[in-house]
Every structure is written in structure tokens, then in C-alpha cells.
Design a protein around this motif. Structure first.
Motif, mmCIF file in Angstrom:
data_model
loop_
_atom_site.group_PDB
_atom_site.id
_atom_site.type_symbol
_atom_site.label_atom_id
_atom_site.label_comp_id
_atom_site.label_asym_id
_atom_site.label_seq_id
_atom_site.Cartn_x
_atom_site.Cartn_y
_atom_site.Cartn_z
ATOM 1 N N ASP A 94 -4.928 3.208 -0.283
ATOM 2 C CA ASP A 94 -4.931 1.844 -0.983
ATOM 3 C C ASP A 94 -3.699 1.731 -1.897
ATOM 4 O O ASP A 94 -3.299 2.749 -2.737
ATOM 5 C CB ASP A 94 -6.225 1.450 -1.985
ATOM 6 C CG ASP A 94 -6.155 0.167 -2.336
ATOM 7 O OD1 ASP A 94 -5.252 -0.101 -3.246
ATOM 8 O OD2 ASP A 94 -6.968 -0.544 -1.823
ATOM 9 N N PRO A 95 -2.765 0.755 -1.752
ATOM 10 C CA PRO A 95 -1.419 0.790 -2.500
ATOM 11 C C PRO A 95 -1.638 0.720 -3.874
ATOM 12 O O PRO A 95 -0.861 1.022 -4.781
ATOM 13 C CB PRO A 95 -0.556 -0.522 -1.811
ATOM 14 C CG PRO A 95 -2.028 -1.452 -1.503
ATOM 15 C CD PRO A 95 -2.704 -0.446 -0.899
ATOM 16 N N TRP A 96 -2.797 -0.190 -4.256
ATOM 17 C CA TRP A 96 -2.913 -0.438 -5.672
ATOM 18 C C TRP A 96 -3.801 0.779 -6.380
ATOM 19 O O TRP A 96 -3.333 0.949 -7.786
ATOM 20 C CB TRP A 96 -3.652 -1.767 -5.792
ATOM 21 C CG TRP A 96 -3.071 -2.792 -5.054
ATOM 22 C CD1 TRP A 96 -3.584 -3.445 -4.035
ATOM 23 C CD2 TRP A 96 -1.710 -3.516 -5.165
ATOM 24 N NE1 TRP A 96 -2.767 -4.426 -3.291
ATOM 25 C CE2 TRP A 96 -1.756 -4.312 -4.061
ATOM 26 C CE3 TRP A 96 -0.859 -3.124 -6.100
ATOM 27 C CZ2 TRP A 96 -0.488 -5.234 -3.911
ATOM 28 C CZ3 TRP A 96 0.387 -3.869 -5.767
ATOM 29 C CH2 TRP A 96 0.404 -4.800 -4.928
ATOM 30 N N VAL A 97 -4.624 1.398 -5.952
ATOM 31 C CA VAL A 97 -5.239 2.442 -6.429
ATOM 32 C C VAL A 97 -5.281 3.755 -5.477
ATOM 33 O O VAL A 97 -6.235 3.796 -4.526
ATOM 34 C CB VAL A 97 -6.747 1.908 -6.799
ATOM 35 C CG1 VAL A 97 -7.490 3.371 -7.342
ATOM 36 C CG2 VAL A 97 -6.704 0.787 -7.659
ATOM 37 N N PRO A 98 -4.328 4.416 -5.549
ATOM 38 C CA PRO A 98 -4.119 5.671 -4.499
ATOM 39 C C PRO A 98 -5.095 6.616 -4.549
ATOM 40 O O PRO A 98 -5.432 7.229 -3.577
ATOM 41 C CB PRO A 98 -2.794 6.069 -4.895
ATOM 42 C CG PRO A 98 -2.144 5.026 -5.625
ATOM 43 C CD PRO A 98 -3.082 4.416 -6.471
ATOM 44 N N THR A 99 -5.944 6.588 -5.498
ATOM 45 C CA THR A 99 -7.066 7.475 -5.736
ATOM 46 C C THR A 99 -8.604 6.942 -5.111
ATOM 47 O O THR A 99 -9.442 7.692 -4.876
ATOM 48 C CB THR A 99 -7.313 7.937 -7.187
ATOM 49 O OG1 THR A 99 -7.748 6.809 -7.830
ATOM 50 C CG2 THR A 99 -6.203 8.715 -7.728
ATOM 51 N N ALA A 100 -8.400 5.744 -4.501
ATOM 52 C CA ALA A 100 -9.531 5.182 -4.258
ATOM 53 C C ALA A 100 -9.912 5.777 -2.849
ATOM 54 O O ALA A 100 -9.270 6.349 -2.099
ATOM 55 C CB ALA A 100 -9.363 3.632 -3.884
ATOM 56 N N ASP A 101 -11.307 5.659 -2.394
ATOM 57 C CA ASP A 101 -11.664 6.251 -1.274
ATOM 58 C C ASP A 101 -11.252 5.405 0.267
ATOM 59 O O ASP A 101 -12.372 4.379 0.627
ATOM 60 C CB ASP A 101 -13.224 6.485 -1.228
ATOM 61 C CG ASP A 101 -13.699 7.255 0.214
ATOM 62 O OD1 ASP A 101 -13.034 7.715 1.013
ATOM 63 O OD2 ASP A 101 -14.910 6.964 0.506
#
Length: 417
Positions: A94-101
Motif C-alpha cells: 500500500d503506497p500510503w501505509v507500507p506496513t499494511a497487510d
């Protein structure tokens, strides 16, 4: 001033054009006056700033409605079914939250139902989604979340689809608002025989509620407002989102158990604001999309040398200093000659940026400032011209109202036909 989220709020309820800006190398196709921070202010394009147009309590002295309203009835012959489809693309970060699953998407499908009734009435929006949107645009007291969320729709949850193979239309909402702000158009297209997939893009809305109850914030709002991230990141991300949606709806292992009703040879995309700009970007990235509509959005990426490979495109916008030829959104003038297939540039008198969504009804019900055009007329014209476009290019129908100016629709102006 917070440039993008304030601009987006102004666009939704104060009838302004929100044009987030980025670096010079990744700026939109056109040009406009930029602030020292490199972001376009609302005033630079419209002369309207959100706080001056929408008082926290709506119209002064007016009581805030406590009862919901009903969306305009669809005009087609089919009853409408609806289902919510959560998707996760774990092939991407995810470009906004790279730690997202993975990249999370929430999709609402509207489609022709086999018979009227057949299930509970589909909900309009989640309460927390409605609350966060009202808060994000600075209208919490004017737009009570429980009343907005209870807006009555015309579709039935998980109704059995009508038999037959249907064209598919993808819908992408404006920046910072959710997929449910395009419900009147989605239901109408479904009643006319289309399967419609309205997509919420993770972290690009004030609030997107996932099946487990978590509501995602608008991380992208901060990124574009305060960190100088260009709008082209949004359009390119949404193009990849739509590719995943198409893979999951038309691929060998579809995520929807009724996906057999979709005709994968007939696919269109429409969007409002940056969602409309994303339609062009998605067509460049994915040849499966046969036709596209941009409803009042600035283009953030130039078309490549191969352009749209002859595929049709409709630009539908406000009849004002922004989207008339030679207007302040110069991206329309720059993009027009690069559209290499059937094309129309239409503007509608009396409209504002938010007209091409559910906001005309929301504005009237809650006593918020509204443009000149009556909500019923705004709904009718948006539905008529978008449906006529897809009927022509996905079904082979005649041009209908797209053939040229008509005395029946004097508000609609044709440019460079």
C-alpha cells in the motif's frame, strides 16, 4: 490553510475544484497559480474557501433534520440488488501505509436483480464513515452521522441476480469521500442492466470501514496536503486498484459467486473528480477497460504516445470558468486533442463540482449551500448522459442525447464535438 483536504471539502460542499499539487516534475497536465508550498489553493481556482461557504450548522437558524431522506428512484426496468465485496491485493505494498497487510479495497456491487424485494434494503453508509466524512469537511453539526448513514437506497442486499450477461462499469469516488457518494448513479446504471462496482480505495477517504469494524483514516489526505505528494500517485494507485478488481471479478477464480453474469468483453469506468481522472489512467494501464468517463476531475497524468488506442472517452463537467474550453483547469484543454477515439466534452450550466455525486440531495436535505441547478435535474442529467455513453460504447446503442445539443436539455453544452 490545509490545501488539499480543505480543497476537497470545498469541492464537495462549496462547489469548488480541488486540484492537489505536487512537484513540478509530477504536476498535472495543465498549469495554475500555486501557493509557496507548491499546492494549489481553493481560492486560486474558484474564489471560494470552505469556511466561508459552509457554516458548522448549515443554514443559520435552520433545524438539522433528524429523519433520513430517500435517494431518487432508479429509472431502468430492473430491480436492483447489492452486495459488499472486501478485497485485498497482497501482490502490492500500500503506497500510503507500507506496513499494511496488502492493498485493501471495499467494493459495493449493484446489479439487476431477478425480482423486486428479495432481501433487506441495502444500507447507504456506515455510521462511522458518515461521521468521519462530516468531521473531515468541517460539517459535523450540519450532517448528523446517524441520519446520513440511514439514507434510504433502492437496492436489496444480496438479492439473486437476474439471468443474462451484463456489461460491467467501475466507479471511483472523489478524493477524501467514499464510494457511497455515487450510489444514485450506481443504482440507476444497475436498473438499466449493468453490473456496477463502486470502489473505495484504502486510506484515500476520511473513513472506510472494513468488515471487522476497523475504519481506515485518510492517510493520503495528509500526504497530499502536507507532504507534497503529487495527485498522480492517487490516479496511478487507483488504476492498479481497478486492475485488481477486474482480476477478482472476471478472472478464473472470481471473488463474487455470481460473477458469471459479468460480460468481461464489455467494461467501462467512470469517476468523480480525481476518480474521473483515474478512469483515463486506468484505461492506459489496462486494455480491458473499453470506455471511460471523467466527471469534473482534473487530469494528473499525460496520456502516453499510444494514447487510449482509439477507445472512447467522455468529459462531463461544470459550465464555468473552470471547465469551459480555455478554463482554469487547463488539463482538459491539454488532454482533449490527445483523446484519439470517439469523444465528447460536455459542460452543464448551473452545476458545481459536487453535482456529479449524491451531494445535491445531501445539500438540499440538510440545508447546505447548493448550486443553481435543482437536485432532481442534476441527478437526471448525470444519469442520462453517463448511461447514454455506456449504452453506446458497451451495447452499441445510438448516440441518443450524445448526438448534439438538444432543446430538451438546454443546460448541456457541447464543445469541440
Amino acid at each position: 490553510m490545509k490545501r488539499l483536504t480543505r480543497a476537497a471539502a470545498a469541492a464537495v460542499l462549496a462547489c469548488a475544484l480541488a486540484l492537489p499539487a505536487g512537484t513540478a516534475a509530477a504536476s498535472p497536465v495543465g498549469t495554475a497559480t500555486a501557493s509557496p508550498a507548491g499546492a494549489l489553493s481553493v481560492d486560486a481556482l474558484s474564489g471560494n474557501d470552505f469556511p466561508r461557504r459552509v457554516a458548522p450548522a448549515g443554514v443559520a437558524g435552520a433545524a438539522v433534520p433528524t429523519k433520513p431522506f430517500t435517494l431518487p428512484a432508479p429509472t431502468g426496468r430492473h430491480p436492483v440488488g447489492s452486495t459488499v465485496l472486501p478485497l485485498v491485493d497482497r501482490s502490492r505494498t500500500d503506497p500510503w501505509v507500507p506496513t499494511a497487510d496488502g492493498r485493501r479495497l471495499m467494493v459495493t456491487l449493484h446489479y439487476p436483480a431477478a425480482r423486486p424485494g428479495g432481501g433487506p434494503r441495502a444500507p447507504y453508509a456506515g455510521r462511522e464513515e458518515a461521521r468521519r466524512m462530516a468531521e473531515g469537511i468541517g460539517a459535523s453539526s450540519a450532517l448528523p452521522a446517524d441520519v446520513v448513514a440511514a439514507t434510504r437506497t433502492h437496492s436489496r442486499s444480496d438479492a439473486r441476480p437476474a439471468p443474462g450477461r451484463r456489461p460491467l462499469v467501475l466507479l471511483s469516488p472523489g478524493f477524501s469521500v467514499s464510494r457511497w457518494t455515487l450510489t444514485h448513479l450506481a443504482e440507476d446504471l444497475a436498473s438499466r442492466g449493468y453490473v456496477v462496482a463502486s470502489v473505495d480505495h484504502a486510506y484515500e477517504s476520511y473513513g472506510i470501514t472494513l468488515p471487522g469494524g476497523e475504519t481506515l483514516p485518510c492517510v493520503a489526505c495528509v500526504a497530499l496536503d502536507e507532504q507534497g505528494v503529487p495527485g498522480s500517485v492517487v490516479t496511478s494507485t487507483r488504476a492498479a486498484d481497478m486492475r485488481h478488481v477486474l482480476d477478482r471479478l472476471t478472472g478464473p477464480r472470481p471473488a463474487w459467486r455470481h460473477a458469471r453474469v459479468i460480460d468481461a468483453r464489455r467494461i467501462g469506468m467512470a469517476g468523480h473528480s480525481i476518480g474521473g481522472a483515474s478512469a483515463a489512467t486506468a484505461m492506459v494501464a489496462d486494455r480491458r477497460i473499453d470506455a471511460g468517463v471523467n466527471m469534473d476531475g482534473a487530469f494528473w497524468e499525460e496520456l502516453p504516445a499510444e494514447r487510449l488506442r482509439g477507445r472512447p472517452f467522455l468529459m462531463l463537467g461544470t459550465h464555468d470558468k473552470v471547465h469551459l474550453p480555455g478554463g482554469e483547469d487547463t488539463t482538459w484543454d491539454r488532454t482533449w486533442p490527445r483523446l484519439d477515439g470517439w469523444k465528447r466534452w460536455l459542460t452543464v450550466a448551473g452545476t458545481a463540482h459536487a453535482t456529479y455525486s449524491d451531494f445535491p440531495m445531501i445539500e438540499r436535505h440538510f440545508g447546505l449551500p447548493a448550486p443553481e441547478i435543482a437536485p432532481e435535474r442534476a441527478v437526471f442529467l448525470t444519469r442520462a448522459y453517463v448511461a447514454a455513453f455506456f449504452d453506446r460504447h458497451l451495447r452499441g446503442a445510438p448516440d441518443g442525447p450524445l448526438a448534439g445539443p438538444s432543446p430538451a436539455h438546454p443546460e448541456v453544452h457541447f464543445h469541440n464535438p
